[in-house]
Write a protein that holds these residues in place. Structure first.
Motif, short mmCIF file in Angstrom:
data_model
loop_
_atom_site.label_atom_id
_atom_site.label_comp_id
_atom_site.label_asym_id
_atom_site.label_seq_id
_atom_site.Cartn_x
_atom_site.Cartn_y
_atom_site.Cartn_z
N LYS A 279 -6.14 5.37 0.03
CA LYS A 279 -5.44 6.63 0.32
C LYS A 279 -5.64 7.04 1.78
N ALA A 280 -6.86 6.88 2.27
CA ALA A 280 -7.14 7.24 3.66
C ALA A 280 -6.35 6.34 4.60
N ARG A 281 -6.29 5.05 4.28
CA ARG A 281 -5.56 4.11 5.15
C ARG A 281 -4.07 4.43 5.19
N VAL A 282 -3.48 4.71 4.04
CA VAL A 282 -2.06 5.07 4.00
C VAL A 282 -1.84 6.37 4.77
N GLY A 283 -2.76 7.32 4.61
CA GLY A 283 -2.63 8.60 5.30
C GLY A 283 -2.68 8.49 6.81
N GLU A 284 -3.46 7.54 7.31
CA GLU A 284 -3.58 7.39 8.77
C GLU A 284 -2.55 6.41 9.34
N LEU B 225 -4.42 3.30 -5.82
CA LEU B 225 -5.10 3.35 -4.54
C LEU B 225 -6.52 3.87 -4.72
N THR B 226 -7.45 3.27 -4.02
CA THR B 226 -8.81 3.81 -3.97
C THR B 226 -8.83 4.92 -2.92
N ARG C 296 -10.79 -5.93 -0.47
CA ARG C 296 -11.14 -5.13 0.70
C ARG C 296 -11.25 -3.63 0.39
N GLY C 297 -11.11 -3.29 -0.89
CA GLY C 297 -11.37 -1.91 -1.31
C GLY C 297 -10.22 -0.94 -1.14
N PHE C 298 -8.98 -1.43 -0.97
CA PHE C 298 -7.83 -0.53 -0.80
C PHE C 298 -7.17 -0.15 -2.12
N VAL C 299 -7.21 -1.05 -3.10
CA VAL C 299 -6.61 -0.78 -4.41
C VAL C 299 -7.55 -1.24 -5.50
N GLU C 300 -7.31 -0.74 -6.69
CA GLU C 300 -8.00 -1.21 -7.88
C GLU C 300 -6.96 -1.62 -8.90
N ARG C 301 -7.30 -2.62 -9.68
CA ARG C 301 -6.44 -3.07 -10.76
C ARG C 301 -7.11 -2.70 -12.07
N LEU D 196 0.82 -1.21 0.00
CA LEU D 196 0.00 0.00 0.00
C LEU D 196 0.85 1.26 0.00
N HIS D 197 1.93 1.24 0.77
CA HIS D 197 2.79 2.42 0.89
C HIS D 197 3.64 2.66 -0.36
N HIS D 198 3.67 1.72 -1.27
CA HIS D 198 4.47 1.89 -2.49
C HIS D 198 3.63 2.23 -3.71
N VAL D 199 2.34 2.39 -3.51
CA VAL D 199 1.47 2.85 -4.60
C VAL D 199 1.24 4.34 -4.37
#
Length: 152
Positions: free
Chosen positions: A95-100, A90-91, A71-76, A36-39
């Motif tokens: 983005k919200a998850r990475v931000g927090e 990132l969805t 789980r709705g964190f990324v889209e392909r 997640l942190h690399h997208v």
């Protein structure tokens, strides 16, 4: 002080990280969190780039991306520049998850910074800001840390 400024910084960085690091989130595996942190928040990366950059087998990276997607964190999506490649984005939830998500415990960091005198704290933050900008310039990153690539 023994060694170079870089060695001294590395030692201090490890001490701060060791004292203030936050454990991994229970709902994300280490690979999921790392991926997640690399997208980039404002771009896309290819699955191939992720596998190479994170040193993961393609099958593992693919399973991680699928799990994060369910789980709705990324889209392909197919990369418009090359239909043979998948672009990982990132969805809004991602983005919200990475931000927090933080590496350091925010409360412990707040307490530690409060123990510094105001001039020392201001100097530290100013120096860190300058170091971050210099590091991003050396690494070829955009200020703020986001990579802009769909490298295959």
């Amino acid at each position: 002080m023994k060694g170079s400024a870089a060695e001294h910084f590395e030692t201090l960085y490890r001490r701060v990280w060791g004292a203030l690091n936050r454990p991994d989130a229970p709902d994300l595996s280490q690979h999921e969190r790392q991926l997640l942190h690399h997208v980039p928040a404002d771009g896309a990366v290819s699955l191939t780039w992720l596998t190479e950059h994170l040193a993961l087998p393609k099958s593992t990276a693919s399973m991680v991306v699928k799990s994060l997607g369910r789980r709705g964190f990324v889209e392909r999506a197919r990369d418009p520049a090359d239909e043979r490649r998948l672009a990982i984005v990132l969805t809004e939830r991602g983005k919200a998850r990475v931000g927090e998500d933080t590496v350091l415990d925010p409360e412990a960091l707040k307490v530690a910074l409060a123990k510094l005198s105001p001039p020392v704290r201001a100097g530290l933050l100013d120096g860190m800001e300058q170091l971050a900008a210099a590091a991003e310039a050396v690494a070829g990153k955009k200020e703020g840390g986001a990579w802009h690539t769909t490298a295959g």
